[in-house]
Design a protein around this motif. Structure first.
Motif, PDB file in Angstrom:
ATOM      1  N   SER A   4       0.846  -1.187   0.000  1.00  0.00           N
ATOM      2  CA  SER A   4       0.000   0.000   0.000  1.00  0.00           C
ATOM      3  C   SER A   4       0.883   1.239   0.000  1.00  0.00           C
ATOM      4  N   THR A   5       0.563   2.190  -0.850  1.00  0.00           N
ATOM      5  CA  THR A   5       1.341   3.429  -0.883  1.00  0.00           C
ATOM      6  C   THR A   5       1.131   4.258   0.383  1.00  0.00           C
ATOM      7  N   SER A  37       9.167  -9.212  -7.614  1.00  0.00           N
ATOM      8  CA  SER A  37       9.213  -8.138  -8.606  1.00  0.00           C
ATOM      9  C   SER A  37       7.852  -7.453  -8.695  1.00  0.00           C
ATOM     10  N   GLY A  38       7.845  -6.147  -8.608  1.00  0.00           N
ATOM     11  CA  GLY A  38       6.607  -5.380  -8.714  1.00  0.00           C
ATOM     12  C   GLY A  38       5.901  -5.113  -7.407  1.00  0.00           C
ATOM     13  N   TYR A  39       6.418  -5.644  -6.279  1.00  0.00           N
ATOM     14  CA  TYR A  39       5.759  -5.400  -4.991  1.00  0.00           C
ATOM     15  C   TYR A  39       5.697  -3.905  -4.710  1.00  0.00           C
ATOM     16  N   PHE A  40       6.839  -3.227  -4.835  1.00  0.00           N
ATOM     17  CA  PHE A  40       6.861  -1.775  -4.635  1.00  0.00           C
ATOM     18  C   PHE A  40       6.444  -1.104  -5.944  1.00  0.00           C
ATOM     19  N   THR A  41       5.185  -0.782  -6.044  1.00  0.00           N
ATOM     20  CA  THR A  41       4.656  -0.205  -7.281  1.00  0.00           C
ATOM     21  C   THR A  41       5.144   1.212  -7.527  1.00  0.00           C
ATOM     22  N   ALA A  76      10.310   2.284 -13.870  1.00  0.00           N
ATOM     23  CA  ALA A  76       9.001   2.840 -13.521  1.00  0.00           C
ATOM     24  C   ALA A  76       7.973   1.718 -13.347  1.00  0.00           C
ATOM     25  N   GLY A  77       7.357   1.674 -12.178  1.00  0.00           N
ATOM     26  CA  GLY A  77       6.300   0.708 -11.890  1.00  0.00           C
ATOM     27  C   GLY A  77       6.769  -0.627 -11.343  1.00  0.00           C
ATOM     28  N   THR A  78       8.068  -0.941 -11.442  1.00  0.00           N
ATOM     29  CA  THR A  78       8.550  -2.248 -10.995  1.00  0.00           C
ATOM     30  C   THR A  78       9.921  -2.149 -10.343  1.00  0.00           C
ATOM     31  N   VAL A  79       9.976  -2.569  -9.096  1.00  0.00           N
ATOM     32  CA  VAL A  79      11.243  -2.708  -8.382  1.00  0.00           C
ATOM     33  C   VAL A  79      11.361  -4.177  -8.004  1.00  0.00           C
ATOM     34  N   ASP A  80      12.543  -4.756  -8.195  1.00  0.00           N
ATOM     35  CA  ASP A  80      12.775  -6.157  -7.852  1.00  0.00           C
ATOM     36  C   ASP A  80      13.896  -6.216  -6.830  1.00  0.00           C
ATOM     37  N   LEU A  81      13.659  -6.939  -5.736  1.00  0.00           N
ATOM     38  CA  LEU A  81      14.657  -7.082  -4.675  1.00  0.00           C
ATOM     39  C   LEU A  81      15.284  -8.468  -4.710  1.00  0.00           C
ATOM     40  N   SER A  82      16.529  -8.564  -4.252  1.00  0.00           N
ATOM     41  CA  SER A  82      17.203  -9.852  -4.130  1.00  0.00           C
ATOM     42  C   SER A  82      16.499 -10.706  -3.081  1.00  0.00           C
ATOM     43  N   ASP A  83      16.848 -11.982  -3.031  1.00  0.00           N
ATOM     44  CA  ASP A  83      16.238 -12.885  -2.056  1.00  0.00           C
ATOM     45  C   ASP A  83      16.515 -12.448  -0.623  1.00  0.00           C
ATOM     46  N   GLY A  84      17.632 -11.818  -0.397  1.00  0.00           N
ATOM     47  CA  GLY A  84      17.913 -11.262   0.919  1.00  0.00           C
ATOM     48  C   GLY A  84      18.652 -12.205   1.840  1.00  0.00           C
TER      49      GLY A  84
END
Length: 93
Positions: A4-5, A37-41, A76-84
């Motif tokens: 949620s923003t 991928s795309g969780y953080f819109t 724009a619109g998609t951020v992808d994070l590593s597994d962590g």
């Protein structure tokens, strides 16, 4: 639960000369959701870029779970994070 923003990641530190930025994100979502991928819109619009570091905290886990993740890609619109990498919190008292 979906992102949620109304609960955006917070920028903790911005590197000098374009070095990585450090972000903090706390929610009830597990790392497996947050790193998708795309969780953080709106992550790119907030300033997240590839190479940035994200400290993620899942407040719904017992005990509370934390991860350090790297932004793998950001457009724009998609951020992808590593597994962590998990940060374990042991409290034996």
């Amino acid at each position: 639960m979906a992102y949620s923003t109304d609960n955006q990641p917070s920028l903790l530190s911005s590197g000098i000369g374009g070095a990585f930025q450090l972000w903090f994100y706390k929610s009830t979502d597990a790392a497996t959701l947050v790193r998708a991928s795309g969780y953080f819109t709106d992550g790119y619009e907030l300033g997240m870029r590839a190479g940035d570091i994200v400290l993620q905290v899942d407040t719904d886990a017992a005990p509370i779970a934390s991860q350090i993740m790297i932004v793998s890609s950001a457009v724009a619109g998609t951020v992808d994070l590593s597994d962590g990498t998990a940060i374990t919190a042991t409290d034996t008292d």
